[in-house]
Design a protein around this motif. Sequence first.
Motif, short mmCIF file in Angstrom:
data_model
loop_
_atom_site.label_atom_id
_atom_site.label_comp_id
_atom_site.label_asym_id
_atom_site.label_seq_id
_atom_site.Cartn_x
_atom_site.Cartn_y
_atom_site.Cartn_z
N ILE A 1 0.84 -1.17 0.03
CA ILE A 1 -0.03 0.05 0.13
C ILE A 1 0.84 1.14 -0.06
O ILE A 1 0.79 2.26 -0.74
N ILE A 2 1.88 1.24 0.80
CA ILE A 2 2.75 2.58 1.03
C ILE A 2 3.61 2.74 -0.42
O ILE A 2 4.02 4.04 -0.63
N LEU A 3 3.81 1.55 -1.05
CA LEU A 3 4.40 1.81 -2.30
C LEU A 3 3.73 2.05 -3.53
O LEU A 3 4.33 2.80 -4.33
N LEU A 4 2.38 1.97 -3.15
CA LEU A 4 1.59 2.73 -4.33
C LEU A 4 1.47 4.14 -4.02
O LEU A 4 0.90 4.85 -5.11
N LEU A 5 1.56 4.69 -3.01
CA LEU A 5 1.41 6.01 -2.56
C LEU A 5 2.03 7.09 -3.58
O LEU A 5 1.56 7.98 -4.10
N PRO A 6 3.48 6.81 -3.97
CA PRO A 6 3.98 7.68 -5.03
C PRO A 6 3.31 7.98 -6.19
O PRO A 6 3.41 8.77 -7.15
N PHE A 7 2.36 6.89 -6.79
CA PHE A 7 1.54 6.98 -7.88
C PHE A 7 0.38 7.68 -7.80
O PHE A 7 -0.14 7.83 -8.90
N ILE A 8 0.05 8.07 -6.70
CA ILE A 8 -1.31 8.90 -6.53
C ILE A 8 -0.94 10.37 -6.82
O ILE A 8 0.03 11.04 -6.33
N PRO A 9 -1.81 10.86 -7.92
CA PRO A 9 -1.61 12.29 -8.16
C PRO A 9 -1.38 13.46 -6.92
O PRO A 9 -2.33 13.30 -6.12
N ASN A 10 -0.56 14.45 -6.90
CA ASN A 10 -0.31 15.20 -6.15
C ASN A 10 0.11 14.90 -4.74
O ASN A 10 0.23 15.73 -3.88
N LEU A 11 0.36 13.66 -4.60
CA LEU A 11 1.00 13.04 -3.27
C LEU A 11 2.39 12.60 -4.03
O LEU A 11 3.36 12.84 -3.17
N GLY A 12 2.53 11.81 -5.08
CA GLY A 12 3.74 11.19 -5.43
C GLY A 12 4.87 12.41 -5.85
O GLY A 12 4.16 13.28 -6.50
N LYS A 13 6.16 12.01 -5.94
CA LYS A 13 7.02 13.28 -6.22
C LYS A 13 8.04 12.66 -6.91
O LYS A 13 8.56 11.57 -6.57
N ASN A 14 8.58 13.25 -8.16
CA ASN A 14 9.38 12.55 -8.83
C ASN A 14 10.83 13.45 -8.64
O ASN A 14 10.77 14.74 -8.79
N ILE A 15 11.91 12.70 -8.11
CA ILE A 15 13.12 13.31 -7.98
C ILE A 15 14.36 12.66 -8.63
O ILE A 15 14.34 11.47 -8.48
N ASN A 16 14.87 13.27 -9.35
CA ASN A 16 16.13 13.05 -10.11
C ASN A 16 15.68 11.69 -11.15
O ASN A 16 16.37 10.72 -11.44
N GLY A 17 14.37 11.66 -11.57
CA GLY A 17 13.96 10.62 -12.39
C GLY A 17 13.34 9.63 -11.62
O GLY A 17 12.68 8.61 -12.44
N ASN A 18 13.22 9.44 -10.55
CA ASN A 18 12.87 8.32 -9.70
C ASN A 18 11.33 8.88 -9.07
O ASN A 18 11.37 9.82 -8.35
N ARG A 19 10.27 8.06 -9.37
CA ARG A 19 9.10 8.23 -8.71
C ARG A 19 9.01 7.56 -7.66
O ARG A 19 7.99 6.55 -7.58
#
Length: 394
Positions: free
Chosen positions: A96-114
């Motif tokens: 569940i927590i690994l799915l959180l970065p794929f939620i719009p406005n919650l996930g953040k892309n840093i240096n190409g890694n989401r």
Amino acid sequence: MSGNLTMHKYSRFFARPELPYYLIIWSTLFLCALGLTMVLSASTVTSLSESGNTYSIFIKQFFFLIIGGFGFYWSHRVRGLIWPKIARYSLSISIIILLLPFIPNLGKNINGNRNWIEIAGFTLQPSEFAKFGLILWCALQLRKIGDAPSKLKNFLRLLPGLFVIEILILFGNDLGTALLVLIIFVGVLFISGAPMKLFAAIGVFGVVIGSAFVLSSNYRMGRFAALFDPFDERYYKFAGWQPAHSIMGLASGGLWGSGLGASKQKWANLAEAHTDFIFSVIGEELGLLGTLLVLALYAALIYSILRVALKTKDDFSRYVTAGVACWLIAQITINVGSATSLVPVIGVTLPLISYGGSSLLANLIAIGYVLGVARRTPEIADGIKASRLRKINQ
């Protein structure tokens, strides 16, 4: 004669059952203190350029250290029976927590890694907590296997959990963390006595997937090519920049270092100086002796964790404790190897030292768990009581 007495004295000291308990506490405290100091030193330039405040990154790290301290104390003092209950759901929680970065406005892309989420101005990396969650779940499954370690089919039921975790991490384009999770998983299986056929299958899977990700990215290919000579003109200004300047920092530190805060490489030459390459800053500012001190503290911590794993009689506790040791060994080896250009740069932090609230919090909770296992182990607990009585009587 005096030499024999000295050897006997030291052998008795290292044979004390309570030694791992106190070594874990003190090595963790020293590493956290050193880490906070080096984050302050290594992050000032980046903090000033990003926020206009020299101490912004340091303040965040200090905030997470306080939270991590509470997590460390809780996992140390909580009843041992709670952990197998948590382990039943730890795989589901990790997914569940690994799915959180794929939620719009919650996930953040840093240096190409989401693989990040942002909450109230703080960035968190769910995969750091998923590492410990996977260790707990694997330990519970291995305990259920019990005394039938030779049957391959008993271990195959662990693979779907690993695959799901790995796929979610790879979807976030984080090959480094995926590799680290695979190493941790293999380490736990090895300690549990899994058959070699399983390791061969996992090895083939890891090589195929890893090769596919490397060959599909020119940047990753460049990192592997720069490994052998980061100063080569073909790579120096590109994939070889970080390892080359990391080596420069380590080499310029000499034996004693240039002095705390006096690093030159952190002035925009060495990217991620306060995270992935903080070991290089330690070498530049504190010298060879500083880096050896760090490695000695890690050696004491890992040695103590492994001793606790050997002392405990509970299979679940043994597997989790050994898994935490594998986690630390793998992450330290990869980070130091990247800083010294012995392994390709894959973006892994240095436990307890690098900037990163998620990593610090997850590490402290995991180490606190090991300390709790030590406290609940009768032999170690008796040694702690005897040590306290000796201090009272003195």
